[in-house]
Design a protein around this motif. Structure first.
Motif, short mmCIF file in Angstrom:
data_model
loop_
_atom_site.label_atom_id
_atom_site.label_comp_id
_atom_site.label_asym_id
_atom_site.label_seq_id
_atom_site.Cartn_x
_atom_site.Cartn_y
_atom_site.Cartn_z
N LEU A 155 0.90 -1.35 0.10
CA LEU A 155 -0.01 -0.06 -0.19
C LEU A 155 0.93 1.28 0.00
CD1 LEU A 155 -2.67 -1.06 2.62
CD2 LEU A 155 -2.71 -1.24 -0.10
N ARG A 156 1.81 1.14 0.48
CA ARG A 156 2.76 2.62 0.93
C ARG A 156 3.42 2.70 -0.54
NH1 ARG A 156 2.67 6.36 3.70
NH2 ARG A 156 2.50 5.32 5.47
N THR A 157 4.10 1.58 -0.93
CA THR A 157 4.88 1.81 -2.29
C THR A 157 4.34 1.63 -3.56
OG1 THR A 157 6.13 -0.32 -2.03
CG2 THR A 157 6.97 1.42 -0.47
N GLY A 158 3.07 0.68 -3.59
CA GLY A 158 2.63 -0.04 -4.91
C GLY A 158 3.50 -1.14 -5.26
N ALA A 159 4.30 -1.52 -4.47
CA ALA A 159 4.91 -3.02 -4.74
C ALA A 159 5.32 -3.83 -3.51
CB ALA A 159 6.24 -2.58 -5.56
N ALA A 160 5.42 -5.04 -3.80
CA ALA A 160 5.90 -5.94 -2.65
C ALA A 160 6.60 -6.98 -3.28
CB ALA A 160 4.79 -6.50 -1.62
N LYS A 161 7.63 -7.58 -2.68
CA LYS A 161 8.55 -8.61 -3.10
C LYS A 161 7.78 -9.89 -3.21
CE LYS A 161 13.03 -11.27 -2.50
NZ LYS A 161 14.21 -11.02 -1.76
N GLY A 162 7.78 -10.50 -4.44
CA GLY A 162 6.90 -11.57 -4.58
C GLY A 162 5.38 -11.47 -4.99
N LYS A 163 4.99 -10.42 -4.79
CA LYS A 163 3.50 -9.87 -4.83
C LYS A 163 3.31 -9.15 -6.19
CE LYS A 163 2.71 -12.17 -1.03
NZ LYS A 163 2.26 -13.44 -1.23
N GLY A 164 4.34 -8.65 -6.83
CA GLY A 164 3.98 -7.71 -7.86
C GLY A 164 3.95 -6.27 -7.50
N THR A 165 3.36 -5.51 -8.60
CA THR A 165 3.22 -4.19 -8.51
C THR A 165 1.79 -3.65 -8.94
OG1 THR A 165 4.05 -3.79 -10.70
CG2 THR A 165 5.58 -3.67 -9.04
N VAL A 166 1.46 -2.62 -8.37
CA VAL A 166 -0.03 -1.94 -8.76
C VAL A 166 0.00 -1.48 -10.15
CG1 VAL A 166 -0.52 -1.42 -6.30
CG2 VAL A 166 0.57 0.24 -7.85
N PHE A 167 -1.13 -1.37 -10.78
CA PHE A 167 -1.33 -0.72 -12.07
C PHE A 167 -2.83 -0.51 -12.28
CE2 PHE A 167 -0.95 -5.45 -12.81
CZ PHE A 167 -2.43 -5.87 -13.42
N GLY A 168 -3.18 0.42 -13.27
CA GLY A 168 -4.36 0.89 -13.49
C GLY A 168 -4.79 1.92 -12.39
N PRO A 169 -6.20 1.89 -12.32
CA PRO A 169 -6.34 2.92 -11.26
C PRO A 169 -5.67 2.88 -9.78
CG PRO A 169 -8.16 1.96 -12.15
CD PRO A 169 -7.17 1.15 -12.53
N MET A 170 -5.29 1.74 -9.55
CA MET A 170 -4.62 1.97 -8.21
C MET A 170 -3.33 2.40 -7.86
SD MET A 170 -5.39 0.60 -5.27
CE MET A 170 -4.69 0.37 -3.66
N GLN A 171 -2.63 2.61 -9.43
CA GLN A 171 -1.39 3.45 -9.50
C GLN A 171 -2.01 4.82 -8.93
OE1 GLN A 171 -0.34 2.86 -13.76
NE2 GLN A 171 1.59 2.17 -12.83
N GLU A 172 -2.86 5.62 -9.40
CA GLU A 172 -2.97 6.81 -8.53
C GLU A 172 -3.33 6.76 -7.38
OE1 GLU A 172 -5.73 9.43 -10.70
OE2 GLU A 172 -5.01 8.78 -12.76
N VAL A 173 -4.11 5.82 -6.76
CA VAL A 173 -4.18 5.95 -5.33
C VAL A 173 -3.10 5.87 -4.54
CG1 VAL A 173 -5.48 4.38 -3.31
CG2 VAL A 173 -6.48 4.19 -5.78
N VAL A 174 -1.98 5.03 -4.89
CA VAL A 174 -0.97 4.90 -4.23
C VAL A 174 0.10 6.36 -4.41
CG1 VAL A 174 1.50 3.83 -4.16
CG2 VAL A 174 -0.64 2.46 -4.58
N HIS A 175 -0.16 6.83 -5.51
CA HIS A 175 0.48 8.27 -5.85
C HIS A 175 0.00 9.38 -5.17
CE1 HIS A 175 1.52 11.49 -8.01
NE2 HIS A 175 2.86 11.41 -8.13
#
Length: 565
Positions: free
Chosen positions: A252-272
C-alpha cells in the motif's frame, strides 16, 4: 444503478480503493477537537482530503487541482465532476458547512437534489462529523478557481434525479461508523478508514443487477470498467490472507511488494496521490483490518487445460525483451510477471487492459507501451492466458478474443492491422522538467519514425551525460514526451501510425535500458526462426558436441563474431 455508474467511470470515480483517513487518532479523540485551532483544523482536513483521494476525481486532465471537470463515462451517460474550491460562482463558495455535511452524510445536494452515487456518499456517510468539518475547513482554505462545471449528459430516465429515491431506499444505509466492540483499537481504526473515507468496497466488492453492493461478498473483488479490482479480503487462495501484515503495508505504501508484484491501472493513482502520503499508523491500521475481514470467494483447484503455445509465441515476439523468458523482469525497472499477484485474480481483465492500453511510468519503473495496434484480439487473449499460467502462476484461463474486443472498445484504442476499430485521438503527455539539449532533440527530429529507433542508444547516452542521476522511469517518460510532439507535427502520417511509432519508440527505449541494467552474466532470450533443414543440422552438431541446442548456437554465434573481428 450506483455500481453500474461507477463501473463505467473508467476507474476515475473509484481511485480511492484501499485509501485511508489521515490523522485518525485525532478523529477518535473527539473531545480534543473543540480545542483545535483553525490552522490545526485545516492541516488535519488536508490530510483527510489526501486520504479520500479527492484530487483524483475533482481534477481534469492537465487541469487545476480540485477545480473539477473530469468527465466520467457511465452506462447511463456522462457526468462531469464539480469544482470544490471556494469560488462563489462555480465552486463551493456559497455553500455552508451544513450543506457540505449533508452532501457527505446524506447524499443530498445544496439545492435538495439527490446526488448520483458516482459520488460515494454510501461510504462517506460513515465519516465522523468532526472529520467532515476538518475537510470542509481545508477546502475552504484553497484558492478560489473560476471553473464552470460542464453539463452532464445522462440518458432518460437517469437524468431525473428524483428517480434515485427508489435506489436509495434499496441500497443506502445512512449512519456514522460504529466499531465492533471486539476489535482492537488498531483494527477499529482500519475499519473506519476502509469502510468510510477510503470507500474501498466501492471498487473491491461485486454488484448485483441493480448496481447495489453484494454485502455478503464485501471486498471479494469487483469490475471497474475494463479493470478488475482484486479480492482484498482475508481469503487465503484469492485474497490477501496469505500475505503478512508487513507485505500489505509495503504494498500500500509503495505500490509493490517482493513476490507480490506491483500495482497498475487505477490503483497507481491511489498509491501516488493518497496512500504514499499517509501516516504509517493509518497504513498499518488498514492492513490490520483487512487481515481480519471474512475470507471471501475461496478458490477451488480448477487448473485450466491450456495450450500455451500460441500465447508463448506472442510473448516471445513482444514481451520477452523486457519481462525476460522466466517472467522475472528487470529489478527496479521492469515489473516481474512470475508470482505477480496483480495479474492472478479470478478475471483476466487487468492483463488485457494493460496489453491494450499500456501503463504510465511510476517510481523507478518505466512506461509500458500499448500493443493495441500490433496484436489481434485473439493474440491478446492468448498472451493474457499465457502470463497467468506460466512460471508457476496459476489463474483461470478465461481470457477470450471476445473479452479482448470488448475491452478494446471501452479503452477506445486502435485496432490491430486490418481491424475496423476506431483510432484514439493522438495526444501528447505534458513535457517533464528535464532539460533535453538541442543536439539530442535533433537526433529525433531529423530521422523518420522508422529510423529513430536506431538512435535510441545515442539519445540515452547524451541525456545521461547531462543528467547522470536520472532514474529509468523519468528517462523513458521524458524522452517519450519530447519525441511525441515531433510525431504530432509530422503531417505525412495518420494518428494510428503515430500511436504505433510512439509505442515502438518507447519499447526500444525500455529494451535498451533493460540491456544496460542487466546484472553481470545475465542472458537475454533471442528468438530466431530456422528452416527445418538448418535446424536438423544444428541438432546433429549439438549432439555431436554433447551440448544443448541453445549452448551450441550461442557458441557458434560468438565464434562467428570473433572471426569477423
Amino acid at each position: 444503478m450506483r455500481a453500474e455508474a461507477l463501473k463505467g467511470a473508467a476507474g476515475r470515480s473509484m481511485k480511492a480503493a484501499l485509501v485511508a483517513g489521515g490523522l485518525l487518532s485525532l478523529g477518535l479523540a473527539l473531545p480534543a477537537m473543540a480545542e483545535e485551532s483553525q490552522a490545526d483544523l485545516v492541516k488535519r482536513g488536508e490530510q483527510l482530503t489526501i486520504a479520500g483521494d479527492c484530487v483524483s476525481c475533482h481534477t481534469a486532465p492537465n487541469g487545476k487541482e480540485f477545480a473539477g471537470g473530469l468527465e466520467m463515462n457511465t452506462p447511463f451517460g456522462t457526468l462531469s465532476t464539480p469544482n470544490i474550491t471556494p469560488d462563489k460562482k462555480t465552486g463551493l463558495g456559497e455553500w455552508t458547512e451544513s450543506d457540505f455535511y449533508t452532501a457527505m452524510h446524506k447524499g443530498i445536494r445544496r439545492d435538495g437534489a439527490y446526488l448520483y452515487p458516482v459520488f460515494p456518499y454510501t461510504s462517506f456517510t460513515k465519516v465522523r462529523e468532526a472529520d467532515v468539518k476538518a475537510i470542509w475547513a481545508y477546502l475552504q482554505s484553497l484558492e478560489p478557481i473560476d471553473a464552470p462545471r460542464k453539463s452532464s449528459d445522462m440518458s432518460f430516465p437517469f437524468n431525473i434525479r428524483a428517480g434515485l429515491l427508489v435506489w436509495r431506499q434499496l441500497y443506502f444505509d445512512q449512519g456514522t461508523f460504529r466499531p465492533d466492540p471486539s476489535w482492537s483499537d488498531e483494527v477499529a481504526r482500519g475499519a473506519y478508514l476502509v469502510e468510510g473515507l477510503g470507500h474501498c468496497g466501492e471498487c473491491h466488492s461485486p454488484r448485483d443487477a441493480l448496481g447495489g453492493t453484494e454485502t455478503d461478498d464485501s471486498l471479494a473483488g469487483g469490475d471497474v470498467d475494463s479493470w478488475f479490482a482484486p479480492n482484498i479480503s482475508a481469503s487465503l487462495s484469492s485474497g490477501i490472507g496469505g500475505w503478512s501484515k508487513e507485505e500489505v503495508v509495503h504494498y500500500l505504501r509503495t505500490g509493490a511488494a517482493k513476490g507480490k508484484g506491483t500495482v497498475f491501472g487505477p490503483m497507481q493513482e491511489v498509491v501516488h496521490n493518497s496512500l504514499s502520503k499517509l501516516p504509517d499508523g493509518d497504513i498499518e491500521a488498514i492492513a490490520a483490518y483487512l487481515k481480519v475481514t471474512p475470507a471471501r470467494n475461496e478458490a477451488v483447484d480448477n487448473q485450466p487445460d491450456l495450450d500455451k503455445r500460441a500465447g508463448g509465441l506472442v510473448y516471445l515476439n513482444n514481451c520477452v525483451a523486457c519481462h525476460q523468458s522466466n517472467g522475472d523482469g528487470i529489478k527496479g525497472a521492469i515489473p516481474n510477471l512470475a508470482g505477480n499477484e496483480a495479474i492472478l485474480g479470478p478475471q483476466s481483465d487487468n492483463v488485457i487492459s494493460v496489453v491494450l492500453g499500456g501503463l504510465p511510468g511510476g517510481g523507478s519503473y518505466g512506461a509500458m507501451p500499448s500493443f493495441a495496434g500490433k496484436l489481434s484480439d485473439q493474440e491478446v487473449a492468448d498472451v493474457a492466458n499465457y502470463v497467468r499460467n506460466n512460471w508457476g502462476n496459476f489463474a483461470p484461463a478465461n481470457a477470450t478474443a471476445d473479452l479482448a474486443a470488448s475491452i478494446r472498445a471501452k479503452l477506445n484504442v486502435p485496432g490491430a492491422d486490418g481491424s475496423a476499430r476506431p483510432t484514439a485521438a493522438f495526444e501528447c503527455p505534458v513535457p517533464g522538467n528535464l532539460d533535453i539539449k538541442p543536439p539530442t532533440l535533433n537526433l529525433m527530429k531529423h530521422a523518420t519514425p522508422a529510423e529513430v529507433g536506431n538512435r535510441v542508444g545515442i539519445i540515452l547516452a547524451q541525456i545521461r551525460r547531462n543528467h547522470p542521476n536520472i532514474g529509468s522511469a523519468e528517462l523513458v517518460d521524458s524522452v517519450a514526451a519530447a519525441y511525441c510532439p515531433i510525431l504530432a507535427d509530422d503531417t505525412s502520417i495518420d494518428d494510428e501510425s503515430r500511436h504505433q511509432f510512439l509505442a515502438s519508440f518507447i519499447a526500444k527505449l525500455q529494451s535498451q535500458i533493460a540491456k544496460e541494467t542487466l546484472p553481470p552474466g545475465a542472458r537475454i532470450l533471442v528468438q530466431v526462426p530456422f528452416n527445418p533443414e538448418v535446424l536438423s543440422k544444428i541438432e546433429a552438431a549439438a549432439q555431436a558436441a554433447k551440448e544443448s541446442r541453445a549452448d551450441w548456437i550461442e557458441k557458434a554465434a560468438e565464434s562467428q563474431l570473433t572471426t569477423q573481428q
